[in-house]
Write an enzyme that holds these catalytic residues in place. Structure first.
Site, PDB file in Angstrom:
ATOM      1  CD  GLU A 269      -1.961   2.167   1.733  1.00 45.44           C
ATOM      2  OE1 GLU A 269      -1.539   3.097   0.987  1.00 45.44           O
ATOM      3  OE2 GLU A 269      -2.221   2.301   2.930  1.00 45.44           O
ATOM      4  CB  CYS A 303      -1.328   6.953   1.767  1.00 47.87           C
ATOM      5  SG  CYS A 303      -2.642   6.070   2.592  1.00 47.87           S
TER       6      CYS A 303
END
Ligand code: ADP
Length: 498
Positions: A269, A303
């Site tokens: 990720e 993120c």
């Protein structure tokens, strides 16, 4: 209790924990690094050293992997019935809930996030993340496949994939650790976890709670250490079956490269440069704070930050003024003061990285509407920053900054094709947000944008049942949801000739 009371409740146990002499958890024992070396841990709000943790390296990773291997092959863990594994994960959730105030103070002191964001966000919600994941224990199974009916009986099984290495980022340390470890445990795997060197403390406290919950020794091991030493050793270890990593795209690529030797399974990720599109019919009262806080929250260390903003020309001035106003009103300071909205960025390295991008933006000719620099000289505080007059070639428009910086990019016409082209003009594909009242446009555009999560008229999702991950260079695979537990399994096919 209000926020100030929750902080007070957490302060003394957090201070007692932080002041301890820290060790790492290997095979049920708290140990020092084989080298005896340590890492300094700093409070980013002051820059001061608050603790030392072991600087684990290859030898420590070897010991931890051996313990996890033993716990997987010889211990009871993978063979326990689903409800027994679930009961322990649920117990851990209860302990996290009991300790939520102290854990949040630890996180604020170690990472910089405000107590409010930690307590109401990643840490406050992590007990339910754990409980959700516990529900998958014993519920991962395969299919019977009728393709060869009459001649063959064919079925599939989902088995735990074995020893898992989990490499944790510094932006949401505790939340990421809980999400990763509970998914692996629900699937029946054993774990070696490495927290980020900047933010190891809440993960070490998690290790104590794992012990208190009563997990068998060796099922979860925690090795603190630098990425280039402990992290790289874990990623390359031949006896690790699977690595899950959250962090930067550059580090994700080196982890993928390190996995090649033993062809281990990898879930990544990674970074993002997520587009936010505000159309002229959007509810601006929601879109303006939504777009602002999608980047400014956690001081931009998110993120999914919507750092490329495309605004319809008809509402551009209003949106720019609105976001500048939100930015100007945000109060920065220690996250342990409930009056503050934002804390510092995590480290001096990150401070300089973000300031470097802001300088590059100015040099490239972009205009700062709000913010644009460091605040104060103590601690690592960056003013929420809004750039206009940018273009797609500038580094502030292309690269992940991981700081509180929004770039407003020229939108062009509002045809679906053009909007999708602009949104997709990036090597990343983690998330995208669309603000419009037109459901047709919203859904058609959602279909055209290459990103793992599309948010419509909302800042984000927080439910652990919702899969999350990236297209393109934002990652490989999905965490959260059913998919996020299945990544810790291997699919086995059994064929029986009748
Ligand atoms: P940053 O560059 O801001 O430190 P990273 O994505 O590199 O962010 O860090 C996220 C996590 O990855 C941390 O736990 C870090 O220690 C770890 N890490 C860094 N480099 C490596 C590497 N080469 N191999 C494995 N893990 C690493």
């Amino acid at each position: 209790m209000d926020l100030a009371q929750l902080i007070e409740a957490g302060r003394a146990p957090a201070a007692e924990f932080i002041a301890r002499s820290h060790r790492m958890l290997i095979d049920g024992l708290w140990v020092e690094a084989a080298s005896g070396e340590t890492i300094e841990v700093r409070d980013p709000a002051t820059g001061e050293i608050i603790a030392h943790v072991p600087a684990g390296g290859e030898a420590d990773i070897d010991r931890a992997v051996a313990a996890a291997r033993r716990a997987f092959e010889e211990g009871p863990w993978p063979a326990l019935k689903g409800p027994e594994r679930a009961k322990l994960i649920w117990k851990l959730a209860d302990l996290i809930e009991r300790e939520a105030n102290a854990l949040s103070v630890i996180e604020t002191t170690d990472m910089g996030v405000t107590f409010r964001a930690a307590r109401l966000g990643a840490i406050g919600t992590s007990p339910d993340v754990a409980r959700y994941l516990s529900g998958w224990a014993g519920r991962l199974y395969g299919d019977t496949i009728p393709a060869t009916a009459g001649e063959w009986h064919v079925y599939t099984l989902r088995e735990p994939c074995g020893v898992v290495g989990q490499i944790i980022p510094w932006n949401v340390p505790f939340g990421m650790a809980v999400q990763k470890v509970c998914a692996a445990l629900a699937a029946g795997c054993t774990v070696v976890m490495k927290p980020a060197e900047q933010t190891p403390l809440s993960t070490l406290r998690l290790g104590e709670l794992i012990e208190e919950a009563g997990f068998p020794k060796g099922v979860v091991n925690i090795v603190t250490g630098y990425g280039k030493a402990a992290g790289a050793a874990l990623a390359a270890h031949p006896d690790v079956d699977k690595v899950t990593f959250t962090g930067s795209t550059a580090t994700g690529k080196s982890i993928l490269a390190a996995s090649v030797g033993s062809l281990k399974r990898v879930t990544l990720e990674l970074g993002g440069k997520s587009p936010v599109i505000i159309l002229d019919d959007a509810d601006l009262d929601a879109a303006i704070p939504g777009a602002a806080m999608s980047v400014f929250s956690n001081s931009g260390q998110v993120c999914v930050a919507g750092s490329r903003l495309f605004v319809h020309p008809k509402v551009l001035d209003k949106v720019v003024a609105g976001i500048a106003d939100v930015a100007a009103k945000l109060k920065l300071g220690s996250g342990l003061d409930p009056a503050n909205d934002l804390g510092p960025v995590v480290s001096d390295v990150q401070l300089n990285r973000v300031l470097g991008y802001i300088e590059a933006g100015r040099r490239d000719g972009a205009e700062v509407v709000q913010g644009g620099g460091r605040i104060g000289s103590q601690g690592y505080f960056v003013a929420p920053t809004l750039f206009v007059n940018t273009d797609r070639e500038m580094s502030i428009a292309r690269e992940e900054i991981f700081g509180p910086v929004i770039s407003v990019l020229p939108m062009g016409d509002d045809s679906l094709e053009n909007l999708a082209r602009q949104a997709n003009d990036t090597e990343y594909g983690l998330a995208a947000t669309i603000w419009t009242r037109d459901v047709k446009v919203a859904h058609k555009l959602a279909g055209k944008i290459k990103a793992g999560s599309i948010r419509i008229n909302s800042g984000g999702n927080v439910d652990p049942a919702v899969p999350f991950g990236g297209y393109k260079q934002s990652g490989i695979g999905r965490e959260r949801g059913k998919e996020g537990v299945e990544i810790y399994t291997e699919l086995k096919t059994v064929v029986v000739q009748l």
